[in-house]
Design an enzyme around this catalytic site. Sequence first.
Site, PDB file in Angstrom:
ATOM      1  N   ASP A  16     -16.305   8.439   9.959  1.00  0.00           N
ATOM      2  CA  ASP A  16     -15.026   7.485   9.981  1.00  0.00           C
ATOM      3  C   ASP A  16     -14.033   8.707   9.792  1.00  0.00           C
ATOM      4  OD1 ASP A  16     -15.080   4.603   8.904  1.00  0.00           O
ATOM      5  OD2 ASP A  16     -13.294   5.772   8.240  1.00  0.00           O
TER       6      ASP A  16
ATOM      7  N   ARG B 156       0.655  -1.325   0.079  1.00  0.00           N
ATOM      8  CA  ARG B 156      -0.192  -0.026  -0.052  1.00  0.00           C
ATOM      9  C   ARG B 156       0.937   1.388   0.006  1.00  0.00           C
ATOM     10  NH1 ARG B 156      -5.420  -1.339   3.744  1.00  0.00           N
ATOM     11  NH2 ARG B 156      -5.615  -3.343   2.684  1.00  0.00           N
TER      12      ARG B 156
HETATM   13  C1  SAM Z   1     -14.094  -2.531   9.077  1.00  0.00           C
HETATM   14  S1  SAM Z   1     -14.751  -0.976   8.899  1.00  0.00           S
HETATM   15  C2  SAM Z   1     -16.365  -1.006   9.936  1.00  0.00           C
HETATM   16  C3  SAM Z   1     -17.497  -0.546   9.290  1.00  0.00           C
HETATM   17  C4  SAM Z   1     -18.838  -0.878   9.898  1.00  0.00           C
HETATM   18  N1  SAM Z   1     -19.015  -0.350  11.121  1.00  0.00           N
HETATM   19  C5  SAM Z   1     -19.077  -2.263   9.824  1.00  0.00           C
HETATM   20  O1  SAM Z   1     -19.091  -3.018  10.850  1.00  0.00           O
HETATM   21  O2  SAM Z   1     -19.494  -3.072   8.775  1.00  0.00           O
HETATM   22  C6  SAM Z   1     -13.697  -0.190   9.955  1.00  0.00           C
HETATM   23  C7  SAM Z   1     -13.706   1.160   9.819  1.00  0.00           C
HETATM   24  O3  SAM Z   1     -13.067   2.018  10.928  1.00  0.00           O
HETATM   25  C8  SAM Z   1     -12.579   3.104  10.613  1.00  0.00           C
HETATM   26  N2  SAM Z   1     -11.596   3.735  11.705  1.00  0.00           N
HETATM   27  C9  SAM Z   1     -10.197   2.962  12.031  1.00  0.00           C
HETATM   28  N3  SAM Z   1      -9.682   3.896  12.997  1.00  0.00           N
HETATM   29  C10 SAM Z   1     -10.462   4.812  13.045  1.00  0.00           C
HETATM   30  C11 SAM Z   1     -10.425   5.983  14.084  1.00  0.00           C
HETATM   31  N4  SAM Z   1      -9.462   6.242  14.634  1.00  0.00           N
HETATM   32  N5  SAM Z   1     -11.494   6.842  14.117  1.00  0.00           N
HETATM   33  C12 SAM Z   1     -12.525   6.830  13.175  1.00  0.00           C
HETATM   34  N6  SAM Z   1     -12.642   5.612  12.407  1.00  0.00           N
HETATM   35  C13 SAM Z   1     -11.557   4.823  12.379  1.00  0.00           C
HETATM   36  C14 SAM Z   1     -11.939   2.612   9.317  1.00  0.00           C
HETATM   37  O4  SAM Z   1     -11.577   3.773   8.570  1.00  0.00           O
HETATM   38  C15 SAM Z   1     -13.059   1.754   8.883  1.00  0.00           C
HETATM   39  O5  SAM Z   1     -13.682   2.547   7.839  1.00  0.00           O
END
Ligand code: SAM
Length: 276
Positions: free
Chosen positions: A147, A42
Amino acid sequence: MASPTSQEFEFTEKDFKYIQWFLHKTVGIFLSDQKRTMVYGRISRQLRALRLRSFQEYQQLIESDNDVRVNFINSLTTNKTHFFREFHHFEFFEKIMLGEWQHTEKKRIRIWSAGCSTGEEPYSFVASLCKEGVLNWCEDLEITASDLDTNVLKQAAMGEYPIEALGSIPKEYLKPCFLKGVGSKQGKIKFASTFQRLIKFKQINLLEPWPFNEKFDLICCRNVMIYFDRPTQAKLIQRFHQQLNPKGVLFIGHSETIGECADLFHNLGNTIYVKQ
Ligand SMILES: C[S@@+](CC[C@H](N)C(=O)[O-])C[C@H]1O[C@@H](n2cnc3c(N)ncnc32)[C@H](O)[C@@H]1O
């Protein structure tokens, strides 16, 4: 992993440790040593796009240039999601929470989808509210969807998805929220803008101060904390607790726990917690 000589860019153990440290410090995400190859792949893409020749040059830009830093963080998030993921939460939401709110004639509903990725989670809540006819008895209804990743938020705000996404939407939720694309939008579905307006998308790093002056009835933070270490998870759960209204509910992901914060909530099972 490929040997250093066959790699396009030199990527030392020190470079990887720097990325691990920086990501953990800024956004809480903990990258295990097993993620090294993924990280190299990446990051290389970013170096190519910026026409850089070494990781050291990139590191300096991460520190000094906000856009580079944002793209760096975006490139390392995991955004997997789908509509109505972990369906038992939607069943509980409809049968228990909405049932009680209607019974008590609740006038204002506030929901936060924290870590909403490309938006399938908050749109699922809106489809659920529509199916249950909540808009007929509650006019002050808002879903905040946030997000860290600015790219996924842009996609979320568009509300367009490949038609294959229909596979995860039970048919009773299709009308009136999901529209089939025609013409140039053939092969896509679009969330109806009339209901899209119920969602406010915001870029929020969960580790930083939150821009809210009101509390929530439901906070849904699923499959996000899984990337954080224990102390970061515990701090976040305490903050969610403070950000909930009395009897507010917290949904977390199937492989997450509230660990040492157990005494702050009633555990209803199935990763559903009610504020004590
Ligand atoms: C795997 S997705 C989960 C999406 C949804 N909540 C679900 O369960 O299907 C995790 C998300 O958390 C976000 N994320 C990770 N670290 C974060 C942070 N410190 N603050 C806000 N969002 C964060 C990532 O960008 C990603 O889009």
